[in-house]
Write a protein that holds these residues in place. Structure first.
Motif, PDB file in Angstrom:
ATOM      1  N   GLY A 225     -23.824 107.109 -46.555  1.00 41.00           N
ATOM      2  CA  GLY A 225     -22.317 107.028 -46.092  1.00 41.00           C
ATOM      3  C   GLY A 225     -21.587 104.890 -45.543  1.00 41.00           C
ATOM      4  N   ALA A 226     -21.187 105.855 -44.442  1.00 44.85           N
ATOM      5  CA  ALA A 226     -20.669 104.697 -44.435  1.00 44.85           C
ATOM      6  C   ALA A 226     -21.243 104.004 -42.637  1.00 44.85           C
ATOM      7  CB  ALA A 226     -18.813 105.001 -43.275  1.00 44.85           C
ATOM      8  N   LEU A 227     -22.328 104.791 -42.872  1.00 40.31           N
ATOM      9  CA  LEU A 227     -23.817 104.359 -41.290  1.00 40.31           C
ATOM     10  C   LEU A 227     -24.592 103.585 -42.424  1.00 40.31           C
ATOM     11  CD1 LEU A 227     -24.262 107.748 -39.700  1.00 40.31           C
ATOM     12  CD2 LEU A 227     -23.618 105.717 -38.560  1.00 40.31           C
ATOM     13  N   GLY A 228     -23.622 103.637 -44.394  1.00 38.22           N
ATOM     14  CA  GLY A 228     -25.383 102.398 -44.070  1.00 38.22           C
ATOM     15  C   GLY A 228     -26.009 103.757 -44.430  1.00 38.22           C
ATOM     16  N   VAL A 229     -27.874 102.446 -44.740  1.00 36.10           N
ATOM     17  CA  VAL A 229     -28.751 103.100 -45.426  1.00 36.10           C
ATOM     18  C   VAL A 229     -30.477 103.014 -44.822  1.00 36.10           C
ATOM     19  CG1 VAL A 229     -29.308 100.810 -46.626  1.00 36.10           C
ATOM     20  CG2 VAL A 229     -30.924 102.971 -47.462  1.00 36.10           C
ATOM     21  N   VAL A 230     -30.631 103.824 -44.607  1.00 38.59           N
ATOM     22  CA  VAL A 230     -32.552 103.457 -43.921  1.00 38.59           C
ATOM     23  C   VAL A 230     -33.660 104.183 -44.532  1.00 38.59           C
ATOM     24  CG1 VAL A 230     -33.851 104.729 -41.902  1.00 38.59           C
ATOM     25  CG2 VAL A 230     -31.017 105.290 -41.675  1.00 38.59           C
ATOM     26  N   ALA A 231     -33.783 103.035 -44.262  1.00 40.78           N
ATOM     27  CA  ALA A 231     -35.888 103.037 -45.638  1.00 40.78           C
ATOM     28  C   ALA A 231     -36.771 102.937 -44.240  1.00 40.78           C
ATOM     29  CB  ALA A 231     -35.544 102.127 -46.523  1.00 40.78           C
ATOM     30  N   VAL A 232     -37.982 102.926 -45.082  1.00 42.64           N
ATOM     31  CA  VAL A 232     -39.739 103.141 -44.658  1.00 42.64           C
ATOM     32  C   VAL A 232     -40.181 101.988 -45.714  1.00 42.64           C
ATOM     33  CG1 VAL A 232     -39.220 104.357 -42.481  1.00 42.64           C
ATOM     34  CG2 VAL A 232     -40.469 104.865 -45.102  1.00 42.64           C
ATOM     35  N   ASP A 233     -41.148 101.637 -45.122  1.00 41.70           N
ATOM     36  CA  ASP A 233     -42.080 100.813 -46.317  1.00 41.70           C
ATOM     37  C   ASP A 233     -43.551 100.458 -45.054  1.00 41.70           C
ATOM     38  OD1 ASP A 233     -41.519  98.858 -44.847  1.00 41.70           O
ATOM     39  OD2 ASP A 233     -41.939  97.669 -47.225  1.00 41.70           O
ATOM     40  N   ASP A 234     -43.831 100.247 -45.362  1.00 41.02           N
ATOM     41  CA  ASP A 234     -45.648  99.650 -44.702  1.00 41.02           C
ATOM     42  C   ASP A 234     -45.432  98.625 -43.547  1.00 41.02           C
ATOM     43  OD1 ASP A 234     -47.345 100.949 -46.256  1.00 41.02           O
ATOM     44  OD2 ASP A 234     -47.462  99.177 -47.922  1.00 41.02           O
ATOM     45  N   THR A 235     -43.547  97.926 -43.563  1.00 43.32           N
ATOM     46  CA  THR A 235     -43.245  97.575 -41.983  1.00 43.32           C
ATOM     47  C   THR A 235     -42.587  98.072 -41.506  1.00 43.32           C
ATOM     48  OG1 THR A 235     -41.416  96.527 -43.661  1.00 43.32           O
ATOM     49  CG2 THR A 235     -43.413  95.763 -44.325  1.00 43.32           C
ATOM     50  N   GLY A 236     -42.178  99.335 -41.551  1.00 41.33           N
ATOM     51  CA  GLY A 236     -41.991  99.851 -40.311  1.00 41.33           C
ATOM     52  C   GLY A 236     -40.318 100.861 -41.477  1.00 41.33           C
ATOM     53  N   ALA A 237     -39.385 101.383 -39.826  1.00 43.48           N
ATOM     54  CA  ALA A 237     -38.551 101.887 -40.170  1.00 43.48           C
ATOM     55  C   ALA A 237     -37.055 100.731 -40.340  1.00 43.48           C
ATOM     56  CB  ALA A 237     -38.194 103.368 -39.770  1.00 43.48           C
ATOM     57  N   TRP A 238     -36.542 100.441 -40.954  1.00 43.20           N
ATOM     58  CA  TRP A 238     -34.801  99.627 -40.819  1.00 43.20           C
ATOM     59  C   TRP A 238     -33.769 100.450 -40.978  1.00 43.20           C
ATOM     60  CZ3 TRP A 238     -36.980  94.780 -38.693  1.00 43.20           C
ATOM     61  CH2 TRP A 238     -38.093  94.655 -39.560  1.00 43.20           C
ATOM     62  N   TRP A 239     -32.987 100.432 -40.593  1.00 48.03           N
ATOM     63  CA  TRP A 239     -31.594 101.161 -40.524  1.00 48.03           C
ATOM     64  C   TRP A 239     -30.248  99.583 -40.759  1.00 48.03           C
ATOM     65  CZ3 TRP A 239     -27.808 102.101 -36.291  1.00 48.03           C
ATOM     66  CH2 TRP A 239     -26.789 102.000 -36.448  1.00 48.03           C
ATOM     67  N   ALA A 240     -29.592  99.759 -41.907  1.00 51.74           N
ATOM     68  CA  ALA A 240     -28.715  98.414 -42.839  1.00 51.74           C
ATOM     69  C   ALA A 240     -27.545  99.046 -42.678  1.00 51.74           C
ATOM     70  CB  ALA A 240     -29.167  97.552 -44.296  1.00 51.74           C
ATOM     71  N   CYS A 241     -26.596  98.195 -41.206  1.00 48.93           N
ATOM     72  CA  CYS A 241     -25.436  98.903 -41.391  1.00 48.93           C
ATOM     73  C   CYS A 241     -24.079  98.289 -41.914  1.00 48.93           C
ATOM     74  CB  CYS A 241     -25.052  99.739 -40.270  1.00 48.93           C
ATOM     75  SG  CYS A 241     -23.292 100.795 -40.004  1.00 48.93           S
ATOM     76  N   PRO A 242     -22.851  98.244 -42.903  1.00 50.80           N
ATOM     77  CA  PRO A 242     -22.461  97.983 -43.691  1.00 50.80           C
ATOM     78  C   PRO A 242     -21.289  97.596 -42.931  1.00 50.80           C
ATOM     79  CG  PRO A 242     -21.910  99.467 -44.368  1.00 50.80           C
ATOM     80  CD  PRO A 242     -23.012  99.954 -43.913  1.00 50.80           C
TER      81      PRO A 242
END
Length: 313
Positions: A225-242
């Protein structure tokens, strides 16, 4: 090519009622009729970003014909699989601009026979022959067991297709068991799939996604939701917040997020930047009425204001 497999499309009728009151007669001339369903929303947003896509969806009856015509009128290319199960479903979206969000009234749709699903699955395999990325987006038609989605994911994977799945419930569990390349779900959907409560914070989401990655997925993303999105792949874990927005309607926001993420991946962007584009598209969608409708100027503004951080799993 981006191929978007949409098992349960719809005719979307969006109506705007300022000061909406249930139980009262109200009239509006602010109505949008469009080809709908999650995959159609993804394709619409992707096209706005300049990423053409091929839709593959089953359609039936006069309503199905209208869905195909409306999609093609928007420039959305389709490979339509005609079924004999009845009319394609209709969904009604009620929007009160001062109400804080939209109300979705979704039909379940017709009941498929085995032959209807088999024809659609074969059409999806043929449509994806030249795909660089395949998305499976949305619910299953009635009458189709969750295992059939797992079978389709398995067939696509065995044919060398890279597949990202966005669904929920038993179909999501079946898809995960078939080991797609990736998944994009929301916090409630991922929590249910893992036998947990709804995931509502970044740390919990990162931990759950790491569990999926350990099971063999190349990419796993969860929208919060308003917190954005969290994703993981071979490069690590990332959080993008709008950045904060004045919400109009969340209908289709997750689909536009997937469109941005997929477009970024197809452009060769690293995951953090693909996520930045994804959250910008999701937020831009939430500023409009109608799923998958985004404006490039808003996407650019929101992308510039988004934060993208590395997080611990």
């Amino acid at each position: 090519m981006l191929v978007i497999i949409t098992p349960n499309p719809a005719l979307d009728r969006t109506m705007v009622f300022p000061g909406l009151r249930l139980g009262a007669v109200q009239r509006t001339d602010d109505v949008v009729v469009a080809a709908g369903g999650k995959g159609l929303n993804v394709a619409r947003a992707a096209l706005t970003l300049g990423q053409p896509a091929l839709l593959c969806a089953p359609i039936g009856g006069l309503t199905g014909d209208l869905v195909a015509r409306l999609a093609e009128a928007e420039g959305l290319a389709g490979r339509w699989s005609r079924h004999a199960a009845g009319e394609t479903r209709t969904c009604v979206l009620l929007v009160d601009p001062q109400g804080g969000d939209a109300t979705a009234l979704n039909e379940s749709g017709p009941v498929f026979a085995d032959s209807d699903w088999a024809a659609f699955a074969d059409a999806a395999m043929a449509a994806s022959a030249d795909a660089r990325l395949c998305l499976i987006s949305g619910s299953l038609p009635r009458g189709v067991g969750a295992v059939r989605l797992g079978d389709l994911v398995g067939r696509l994977g065995a044919a060398g297709r890279r597949v990202i799945v966005d669904t929920s419930g038993a179909p999501l569990e079946a898809a995960l068991a078939a080991r797609p390349y990736g998944v994009k779900v929301n916090g409630a959907e991922l929590g249910a799939a893992l036998g947990r409560a709804e995931l509502a914070d970044v740390a919990g989401a990162a931990s759950a996604l790491a569990e999926l990655r350990a099971g063999g997925l190349g990419l796993a993303a969860v929208s919060l939701g308003a917190l954005g999105v969290v994703a993981v792949d071979d490069t690590g874990a990332w959080w993008a917040c709008p950045p904060p927005i004045d919400l109009v309607s969340t209908v289709g926001s997750g689909d536009s997020l997937l469109a941005g993420l997929s477009t970024g991946l197809l452009r060769g962007l690293p995951l953090p930047e693909a996520l930045r584009l994804g959250v910008a598209c999701g937020s831009a969608d939430a500023l409009t009425i109608g799923g998958g409708r985004i404006e490039l100027a808003e996407v650019e503004r929101l992308a510039a204001g988004a934060r993208v951080l590395s997080v611990e799993c």
